[in-house]
Design a protein around this motif. Structure first.
Motif, short mmCIF file in Angstrom:
data_model
loop_
_atom_site.label_atom_id
_atom_site.label_comp_id
_atom_site.label_asym_id
_atom_site.label_seq_id
_atom_site.Cartn_x
_atom_site.Cartn_y
_atom_site.Cartn_z
N ASP A 129 -38.26 -81.91 -11.86
CA ASP A 129 -36.94 -82.50 -12.10
C ASP A 129 -35.82 -81.64 -11.51
O ASP A 129 -34.66 -81.85 -11.81
N ARG A 130 -36.21 -80.66 -10.69
CA ARG A 130 -35.20 -79.83 -10.03
C ARG A 130 -35.82 -79.23 -8.78
O ARG A 130 -37.00 -78.85 -8.80
N THR A 131 -35.05 -79.15 -7.71
CA THR A 131 -35.53 -78.53 -6.48
C THR A 131 -34.54 -77.45 -6.07
O THR A 131 -33.33 -77.68 -6.11
N VAL A 132 -35.07 -76.29 -5.72
CA VAL A 132 -34.20 -75.19 -5.29
C VAL A 132 -34.72 -74.61 -3.98
O VAL A 132 -35.88 -74.80 -3.62
N GLU A 143 -34.36 -76.25 -19.75
CA GLU A 143 -33.35 -77.09 -19.11
C GLU A 143 -34.03 -77.93 -18.03
O GLU A 143 -33.58 -79.02 -17.70
N ALA A 144 -35.08 -77.38 -17.45
CA ALA A 144 -35.84 -78.10 -16.42
C ALA A 144 -37.31 -78.14 -16.86
O ALA A 144 -37.79 -77.21 -17.49
N ILE A 145 -37.99 -79.24 -16.54
CA ILE A 145 -39.42 -79.34 -16.85
C ILE A 145 -40.20 -78.46 -15.88
O ILE A 145 -40.95 -77.58 -16.28
N LYS A 146 -39.99 -78.70 -14.59
CA LYS A 146 -40.68 -77.90 -13.58
C LYS A 146 -39.83 -77.88 -12.31
O LYS A 146 -39.31 -78.91 -11.89
N VAL A 147 -39.72 -76.69 -11.74
CA VAL A 147 -38.82 -76.48 -10.62
C VAL A 147 -39.63 -76.38 -9.32
O VAL A 147 -40.57 -75.57 -9.24
N MET A 148 -39.26 -77.21 -8.35
CA MET A 148 -39.90 -77.16 -7.03
C MET A 148 -39.08 -76.25 -6.12
O MET A 148 -37.86 -76.22 -6.21
N VAL A 149 -39.78 -75.50 -5.28
CA VAL A 149 -39.12 -74.56 -4.37
C VAL A 149 -39.37 -75.04 -2.94
O VAL A 149 -40.52 -75.25 -2.54
N LYS A 150 -38.27 -75.24 -2.22
CA LYS A 150 -38.36 -75.67 -0.82
C LYS A 150 -37.83 -74.54 0.03
O LYS A 150 -36.61 -74.42 0.20
N PRO A 151 -38.70 -73.66 0.53
CA PRO A 151 -38.21 -72.48 1.26
C PRO A 151 -37.44 -72.89 2.54
O PRO A 151 -37.75 -73.91 3.13
N VAL A 211 -34.50 -69.53 -6.84
CA VAL A 211 -35.68 -69.26 -7.68
C VAL A 211 -35.33 -68.51 -8.98
O VAL A 211 -35.77 -68.91 -10.05
N PRO A 212 -34.51 -67.43 -8.91
CA PRO A 212 -34.19 -66.74 -10.18
C PRO A 212 -33.59 -67.69 -11.22
O PRO A 212 -33.98 -67.67 -12.40
N ASP A 213 -32.67 -68.54 -10.78
CA ASP A 213 -32.08 -69.48 -11.73
C ASP A 213 -33.08 -70.56 -12.15
O ASP A 213 -33.00 -71.09 -13.26
N GLY A 214 -34.04 -70.85 -11.27
CA GLY A 214 -35.11 -71.79 -11.63
C GLY A 214 -35.94 -71.27 -12.80
O GLY A 214 -36.29 -72.04 -13.71
N TYR A 215 -36.25 -69.98 -12.77
CA TYR A 215 -36.97 -69.38 -13.89
C TYR A 215 -36.16 -69.52 -15.18
O TYR A 215 -36.68 -69.90 -16.22
N ARG A 216 -34.87 -69.19 -15.06
CA ARG A 216 -34.01 -69.27 -16.24
C ARG A 216 -34.00 -70.70 -16.79
O ARG A 216 -34.18 -70.92 -18.00
#
Ligand code: ZN
Length: 339
Positions: free
Chosen positions: A312-315, A331-339, A320-325
């Protein structure tokens, strides 16, 4: 990650081929796992830090001289464990116990929350997808590196078969994928135990028939009410904490089974006495997702299941640090990372 709560994005040397059986992949999508939150909450300070991340899809950049099954430019799934594909446990379909294997994102092997990763034992580890798939499928393909395979493992170990009643303890990404897996395997009743509105809504979309938001004894009571007082045939334990395991064992009906995939945070399994007197089978562990890609991929490609909805979130990497937070704060179920 340098210590609990301390995640940084830094430039590190590019991964290189070290062994002739290695590959290097360029990461096109990675993500943050619920299990990454354990070190995020507890990790002791490390001078060198740990390159995190064990879930990725990407494109092969380079292969060692002995790599046979993947080649440069192949689009691949990177399961969270690497494995040779040839030992006795790999032949048994339990690649997470490979004699020569190990896990990404550990102190020994750098992880995938990065632009590129070195893949040991590339032939056994990487699952080649051939041509580049449709962009819309990427999130679901990414879940085959861990959470969808892990939810499926919980369901297999919990012996979900057509017509069974199932409870899923935990409404994180793995629990939600457990709901998908239970439905896919033909469960008739699927009870999700969770309390976050966004996650529950998704669980219902995925096939949950009942929601239990109580905890402890009240949760056990509620599941009994929903199952003629018996409890469920199959429980998917997707948390790893003592209370979750106690609940899981208490809501299994006599002769039932608990499939545990939440990384345990205790040395002992609670609920030994009720498990014994009710003949409840308790099993599970790190899912051999490499083996399950074969089963699950056709349903992803045909659109029968859409586990990518857990993101529900892409960073970008900087996020990434804020994704962990955000995941830690629920606040987010699972954060996807698009390098
Ligand atoms: Zn092996």
């Amino acid at each position: 990650m340098y210590s609990a709560g301390d995640v940084r994005i830094e430039n590190v040397p590019d991964p290189q081929i070290i062994e002739s059986t290695d590959a290097v992949i360029r990461v096109t999508r990675a993500c943050i796992c619920g299990s990454d939150l354990w070190p995020y909450q507890k990790m002791e300070h490390s001078e060198t830090g740990r390159v995190m991340g064990h879930e990725a899809i990407g494109v092969v950049e380079d292969v060692g001289a002995d790599v046979r099954t993947v080649k440069r430019d192949d689009f691949v799934i990177m399961p969270f464990a690497f494995s040779d594909g040839t030992c006795v446990f790999c032949h048994d379909g339990l690649q997470t116990s490979c004699i020569h294997g190990g896990f990404f994102g550990t102190t020994e092997i750098a992880g995938a929350q990065a632009e590129a990763v070195r893949i040991p034992l590339a032939d056994g580890t990487l699952y080649p997808l051939g041509a580049h798939a449709d962009d819309a499928l990427m999130p679901s393909l990414l879940t085959l590196s861990d959470v969808m395979g892990t939810g499926h493992h919980a369901a297999i170990i919990a012996r979900v078969t057509p017509g069974k009643s199932v409870a899923v303890v935990g409404d994180g990404a793995v629990g939600l994928c457990g709901v998908i897996a239970a439905k896919r395997l033909g469960a008739e009743q699927i009870i999700i135990l969770g309390r976050h509105a966004d996650r529950i809504a998704l669980a219902k979309d995925f096939g949950a028939t009942n929601v239990v938001s109580e905890r402890g004894d009240a949760a056990v009571e509620r599941v009994r009410e929903l199952t003629h007082g018996y409890g469920v045939h199959s429980v998917l334990e997707c948390v790893g904490l003592e209370q979750a395991m106690n609940t899981a064992i208490s809501i299994a009906r006599p002769g039932g089974a608990v499939g545990r995939v939440g990384v345990p945070q205790e040395q002992t399994i609670p609920g030994s006495e009720p498990a014994f007197y009710n003949n409840v089978t308790v099993g599970g562990g790190p899912a051999p997702v490499r083996a399950y890609i074969e089963d699950l991929l056709p349903d992803v490609l045909e659109g029968n299941i859409d586990p990518g909805r857990v993101f529900d979130r892409t960073v970008g990497l900087d996020g990434v640090p804020d994704g962990y937070r955000a995941m830690n704060d629920r606040e987010a179920i699972k954060v996807m990372v698009k390098p």
